[in-house]
Design a protein around this motif. Structure first.
Motif, PDB file in Angstrom:
ATOM      1  N   MET A 174       7.708   5.664  10.433  1.00 35.37           N
ATOM      2  CA  MET A 174       7.477   4.680  11.491  1.00 35.37           C
ATOM      3  C   MET A 174       6.125   4.017  11.267  1.00 35.37           C
ATOM      4  N   SER A 175       6.086   2.703  11.454  1.00 38.18           N
ATOM      5  CA  SER A 175       4.852   1.977  11.236  1.00 38.18           C
ATOM      6  C   SER A 175       3.977   2.004  12.478  1.00 38.18           C
ATOM      7  N   THR A 176       2.696   1.697  12.277  1.00 35.90           N
ATOM      8  CA  THR A 176       1.767   1.629  13.408  1.00 35.90           C
ATOM      9  C   THR A 176       2.206   0.557  14.400  1.00 35.90           C
ATOM     10  N   GLU A 177       2.707  -0.557  13.878  1.00 34.35           N
ATOM     11  CA  GLU A 177       3.172  -1.643  14.737  1.00 34.35           C
ATOM     12  C   GLU A 177       4.330  -1.187  15.622  1.00 34.35           C
ATOM     13  N   ASP A 178       5.246  -0.403  15.041  1.00 32.43           N
ATOM     14  CA  ASP A 178       6.385   0.093  15.809  1.00 32.43           C
ATOM     15  C   ASP A 178       5.927   1.038  16.927  1.00 32.43           C
ATOM     16  N   ILE A 179       4.966   1.894  16.620  1.00 33.25           N
ATOM     17  CA  ILE A 179       4.457   2.835  17.622  1.00 33.25           C
ATOM     18  C   ILE A 179       3.762   2.082  18.747  1.00 33.25           C
ATOM     19  N   TRP A 180       2.998   1.058  18.395  1.00 29.86           N
ATOM     20  CA  TRP A 180       2.332   0.242  19.418  1.00 29.86           C
ATOM     21  C   TRP A 180       3.364  -0.406  20.343  1.00 29.86           C
ATOM     22  N   ALA A 181       4.480  -0.851  19.766  1.00 32.93           N
ATOM     23  CA  ALA A 181       5.523  -1.487  20.575  1.00 32.93           C
ATOM     24  C   ALA A 181       6.125  -0.485  21.562  1.00 32.93           C
ATOM     25  N   VAL A 182       6.347   0.737  21.099  1.00 43.24           N
ATOM     26  CA  VAL A 182       6.864   1.779  21.987  1.00 43.24           C
ATOM     27  C   VAL A 182       5.861   2.083  23.099  1.00 43.24           C
ATOM     28  N   ALA A 183       4.586   2.214  22.726  1.00 41.26           N
ATOM     29  CA  ALA A 183       3.547   2.493  23.718  1.00 41.26           C
ATOM     30  C   ALA A 183       3.483   1.376  24.770  1.00 41.26           C
ATOM     31  N   ALA A 184       3.586   0.132  24.326  1.00 40.80           N
ATOM     32  CA  ALA A 184       3.531  -0.993  25.252  1.00 40.80           C
ATOM     33  C   ALA A 184       4.709  -0.972  26.214  1.00 40.80           C
ATOM     34  N   SER A 185       5.897  -0.613  25.704  1.00 39.51           N
ATOM     35  CA  SER A 185       7.075  -0.551  26.571  1.00 39.51           C
ATOM     36  C   SER A 185       6.928   0.529  27.634  1.00 39.51           C
ATOM     37  N   PHE A 186       6.495   1.710  27.210  1.00 38.14           N
ATOM     38  CA  PHE A 186       6.269   2.781  28.194  1.00 38.14           C
ATOM     39  C   PHE A 186       5.214   2.334  29.212  1.00 38.14           C
ATOM     40  N   GLY A 187       4.149   1.702  28.728  1.00 35.67           N
ATOM     41  CA  GLY A 187       3.075   1.276  29.614  1.00 35.67           C
ATOM     42  C   GLY A 187       3.558   0.301  30.669  1.00 35.67           C
ATOM     43  N   GLU A 188       4.418  -0.641  30.281  1.00 30.59           N
ATOM     44  CA  GLU A 188       4.933  -1.623  31.233  1.00 30.59           C
ATOM     45  C   GLU A 188       5.804  -0.955  32.291  1.00 30.59           C
ATOM     46  N   ILE A 189       6.616   0.010  31.873  1.00 23.34           N
ATOM     47  CA  ILE A 189       7.489   0.691  32.835  1.00 23.34           C
ATOM     48  C   ILE A 189       6.677   1.526  33.815  1.00 23.34           C
ATOM     49  N   PHE A 190       5.746   2.313  33.304  1.00 26.02           N
ATOM     50  CA  PHE A 190       4.938   3.160  34.183  1.00 26.02           C
ATOM     51  C   PHE A 190       4.061   2.319  35.106  1.00 26.02           C
ATOM     52  N   ALA A 191       3.683   1.139  34.663  1.00 24.06           N
ATOM     53  CA  ALA A 191       2.830   0.282  35.481  1.00 24.06           C
ATOM     54  C   ALA A 191       3.549  -0.215  36.726  1.00 24.06           C
ATOM     55  N   VAL A 192       4.864  -0.460  36.621  1.00 23.80           N
ATOM     56  CA  VAL A 192       5.608  -1.008  37.764  1.00 23.80           C
ATOM     57  C   VAL A 192       6.348   0.068  38.550  1.00 23.80           C
ATOM     58  N   GLU A 193       6.449   1.269  37.996  1.00 24.16           N
ATOM     59  CA  GLU A 193       7.174   2.345  38.673  1.00 24.16           C
ATOM     60  C   GLU A 193       6.211   3.385  39.227  1.00 24.16           C
ATOM     61  N   SER A 194       6.433   3.777  40.483  1.00 22.77           N
ATOM     62  CA  SER A 194       5.667   4.871  41.070  1.00 22.77           C
ATOM     63  C   SER A 194       6.518   5.535  42.155  1.00 22.77           C
TER      64      SER A 194
END
Length: 270
Positions: free
Chosen positions: A1-21
């Protein structure tokens, strides 16, 4: 897995956790501990400055080495499942974010079901196709997550693939119906793994031989539990084995395969 791919996964998780509580910051603390990473809510030396959930996830992925990335993905996904985020089918915004997460997880080798179940992508043929195919099979076992049936199926497949790889590398044939124990026993001998003490006067040597003798028995046990509760055979019932028991089998299998391959690599083939 590339660094770019991992960053994309991290960004997706971040967006979900940001709007969900929930999940809350406390839920994230639990996920980070499970994954073996540290990403505090407050900046170092300050109990006042609060770091956003999205930024905490980015920090967690930044510090996670390659061996911990998959664990972090599993832990964060489990947190979303526990807080029933995947059940919000009525929320278009959430579903769009989850769809984006699925696409990005696929880039790093994970499939994500509508209910939030993770599974490694791709089916690895047990018939060995070289070292790369074997490494993919081992990765499939490492990435088996909390799916007990998948762990047991992948464990048996990894042992079989490892044994066949050694046999083929040593230009030895095997029969289609040859048992897993027989395959592994032959592979061990070819790799120079002895089940007899090198020094009968040494307690350590005798103990090591005893451990080596247990390897085919481990393979036999893994085969039996896989046939009873593992993936494959069109099984329609849930496994009753506990997750700690399945994790023990996974770790034991990985140790056996790594030992076999290390000894195989250490001994000349001709």
């Amino acid at each position: 897995m590339s660094t770019e791919d991992i960053w994309a996964v991290a960004a997706s998780f971040g967006e979900i956790f940001a709007v969900e509580s929930p999940p809350t910051h406390s839920d994230m603390d639990v996920a980070f501990r499970r994954a073996g990473v540290l990403s505090p809510q407050s900046a170092p030396g300050s109990g006042i400055f609060s770091i956003s959930k999205a930024r905490r996830i980015t920090n967690a992925f930044d510090q996670a080495d390659e061996g911990k990335v998959d664990g972090l993905i599993r832990a964060l996904t489990s947190s979303l499942v526990a807080k029933r985020v995947f059940e919000k089918t009525y929320d278009e915004v959430t579903q769009n974010l989850l769809d984006e997460l699925r696409r990005n997880l696929a880039r790093v080798g994970w499939g994500l079901s509508p209910a939030g179940s993770l599974s490694p992508l791709g089916v690895i043929d047990v018939q060995v196709g070289g070292r790369e195919a074997l490494e993919h099979q081992i990765k499939r076992l490492r990435n088996s997550g909390d799916d007990v049936s998948l762990i047991l199926g992948a464990a048996k497949d990894s042992l079989e693939a490892g044994a066949k790889f050694v046999l083929e590398e040593r230009q030895e044939r095997y029969q289609p119906d040859e048992s897993l124990e027989a395959l592994l026993n032959r592979a061990m001998k070819l790799a120079g793994i002895s089940t007899r003490p090198a020094d009968v006067s040494s307690d350590a040597s005798k103990a090591l031989a005893t451990i080596n003798q247990s390897v085919p028995k481990i393979a036999e046990a893994v085969r039996k539990v896989r046939n009873d509760q593992g993936s494959g055979h069109g099984r329609t019932v849930m496994a009753t084995m506990s997750m700690p028991e399945a994790a023990f089998i996974r770790d034991l299998t990985l140790s056996v395969v790594n030992f076999l391959l290390s000894e195989h690599d250490a001994h000349p083939r001709w």
